[in-house]
Design an enzyme around this catalytic site. Structure first.
Site, PDB file in Angstrom:
ATOM      1  N   TYR A 150      11.540 -15.441 -28.585  1.00  0.00           N
ATOM      2  CA  TYR A 150      11.481 -14.765 -27.284  1.00  0.00           C
ATOM      3  C   TYR A 150      12.694 -13.856 -27.121  1.00  0.00           C
ATOM      4  O   TYR A 150      13.829 -14.247 -27.430  1.00  0.00           O
ATOM      5  CB  TYR A 150      11.483 -15.796 -26.139  1.00  0.00           C
ATOM      6  CG  TYR A 150      11.511 -15.147 -24.774  1.00  0.00           C
ATOM      7  CD1 TYR A 150      10.327 -14.912 -24.077  1.00  0.00           C
ATOM      8  CD2 TYR A 150      12.714 -14.744 -24.193  1.00  0.00           C
ATOM      9  CE1 TYR A 150      10.340 -14.288 -22.830  1.00  0.00           C
ATOM     10  CE2 TYR A 150      12.738 -14.118 -22.951  1.00  0.00           C
ATOM     11  CZ  TYR A 150      11.549 -13.900 -22.278  1.00  0.00           C
ATOM     12  OH  TYR A 150      11.565 -13.285 -21.049  1.00  0.00           O
ATOM     13  N   GLU A 238      10.036  -7.253 -21.967  1.00  0.00           N
ATOM     14  CA  GLU A 238       9.890  -8.625 -22.451  1.00  0.00           C
ATOM     15  C   GLU A 238       9.058  -8.658 -23.715  1.00  0.00           C
ATOM     16  O   GLU A 238       7.932  -8.151 -23.739  1.00  0.00           O
ATOM     17  CB  GLU A 238       9.218  -9.510 -21.387  1.00  0.00           C
ATOM     18  CG  GLU A 238       9.141 -10.974 -21.810  1.00  0.00           C
ATOM     19  CD  GLU A 238       8.324 -11.815 -20.845  1.00  0.00           C
ATOM     20  OE1 GLU A 238       7.226 -11.379 -20.435  1.00  0.00           O
ATOM     21  OE2 GLU A 238       8.774 -12.913 -20.493  1.00  0.00           O
TER      22      GLU A 238
END
Ligand code: GDP
Ligand code: MN
Length: 428
Positions: A150, A238
């Site tokens: 991530y 993101e």
């Protein structure tokens, strides 16, 4: 992202108005995943090959275009402005059906899945129960995933810097990770005066558990992402997941990007990516008139000027036992036309059971508000109770206009009085 932005507001409604970064923030424009990947690619970021498709036929064409010796797997990805698509459920397909991101083995399967997905409503934990209709797909070559990571960049308003958030727990809901295993998330900021330094690269590599060449790739990727973030005035970027491929390459498998609306005037290329089918028609209408409008879940429509007064109004409605249906800030110096548009937007919402107009006239004059409200009421009619509280410049004239209009408007003297009156009118 609440934990990273460290946003703290005294208003009880702050979490709804400035929600987690997944929902469009006030003054933010979202784009689709395939558009985000195209933007990142301009900055040298490695992304899988792919083509958008609006019909099963286009999906088949895309799959054929991607077909070469190396492509044995295709991914059919729903393009909606919400995440959690992989685990999402299509309406009318049953609980066992595949989700909004499907890995398939042939162009024919791409076409068949496209046929099933297009035009259907996808419900994910980010769309809310109403879901979103899938109007376009992204057809990509499948990637060989060794590990999912991530990585995100966002504006940290506390430090006035770009904040980097990294975790080894890719492919999961990061807020869930933040909640259950916060130690697995690392965050640091980048000074805008100096940009990305090698030590940022090392910090990132350590956070993601990368060594050797992968560590070098992570540093390069951070530089590219930071450049893209700044050049395009993003407010959130993101990547979930960022993957390590079977042959040890970092690859951006998913990308969710939003931009600061206040800077869109200098990015016509980004403006062109706006997809109005993804937005609330009321919010589109509001943006045409330069009104700040955010839909909320309650029953009292609010027309207010200034974000501070709006927050206070939402809080006091709650205090008196009801819930606001929206946040509508007409701003300073609004014209009658703008106020009329604002009023129409509020009344077009079937959830609205009563309206509270709360204006402190400084630059904005009370008579303009009064005239706008009355013009709008005459045009669209008034089916719900309306409480008006005016204060400030030209207040007497404003009150006179309302009193002489012959309309059934409840006048209020101050904020508490106004809230009490509208809640009483709605609840009976
Ligand atoms: P999201 O659910 O909306 O976040 O959509 P993603 O693009 O993140 O896809 C969800 C999941 O699908 C990823 O976390 C991967 O596990 C999987 N996925 C996406 N693309 C590929 C691919 O090319 N190959 C494989 N094997 N899995 C993929
Ligand atoms: Mn994802």
């Amino acid at each position: 992202m609440r934990f990273a932005l460290k946003y703290r507001s005294p208003g009880a409604y702050a979490p709804k108005i400035f929600p987690s970064f997944r929902k469009a923030q006030t003054g933010s424009m979202n784009i689709h995943e395939h558009q985000a990947k195209a933007v990142l690619k301009e900055f040298g970021v490695a992304v899988p090959r792919g083509y958008p498709a609006f019909s099963p036929k286009e999906a088949l064409e895309a799959a054929k275009n991607l077909k070469d010796d190396s492509t044995k797997v295709w991914v059919v990805k729903s393009q909606i402005h919400a995440g959690g698509r992989g685990k999402g459920k299509f309406e009318g397909l049953g609980a066992d059906a595949k989700g909004g991101v499907r890995v398939v083995k042939s162009p024919a399967e791409v076409e068949a899945n496209a046929d099933e997905m297009l035009g259907r409503v996808l419900v994910t934990h980010q769309t809310g129960p109403a879901g979103k209709q899938v109007n376009r797909l992204y057809i990509e070559e499948g990637a060989d995933i060794k590990k999912e990571l991530y990585l995100s960049l966002l504006v940290d308003r506390v430090s006035s810097r770009v904040s980097v958030v990294a975790s080894t727990e890719g492919g999961m809901d990061i807020e869930e990770v933040a909640h259950s295993t916060p130690e697995k998330i690392l965050s640091f900021t980048i000074d805008p005066a100096t940009g990305v330094f090698p030590h940022h690269g090392r910090t990132l590599s350590a956070a993601l558990g990368l060594k050797g060449d992968l560590s070098k790739q992570a540093y390069k990727l951070l530089q590219q992402l930071y450049a893209a973030f700044n050049a395009k005035d993003m407010d959130m970027l993101e990547i979930n997941p960022l993957i390590i491929t079977g042959d040890d390459q970092l690859l951006v498998l998913d990308a969710k990007v939003s931009f600061d609306s206040n800077s869109l005037f200098r990015h016509p290329d980004i403006q062109a990516l706006r997809d109005l089918t993804e937005e609330d028609p009321k919010e589109i209408e509001a943006s045409k008139f330069d009104l700040s409008y955010i839909a909320l879940d309650g029953e009292i429509g609010c027309m207010v000027n200034g974000a501070g007064l709006a927050m206070a109004t939402l809080d006091i409605i709650k205090l008196y036992g009801s819930e606001p249906a929206n946040f509508l800030d007409v701003g300073g110096g609004a014209t009658t036309e703008k106020v009329t548009a604002a009023f129409k937007i509020i009344t077009s919402d079937p959830k609205v059971k009563g309206i509270l107009v709360n204006i402190f006239g400084g630059i904005m004059k009370c008579d303009i508000i009064a005239t706008g409200v009355i013009t709008a009421v005459k045009e669209v009619g008034l089916k719900v109770p309306l409480v008006v509280r005016l204060e400030g410049t030209n207040v007497e004239l404003g009150k006179k206009i309302i009193n002489e209009s012959g309309l059934n408007v409840i006048a209020a003297d101050d904020l508490a009085d106004a809230a009490a009156k509208i809640v009483k009118a709605v609840k009976g």
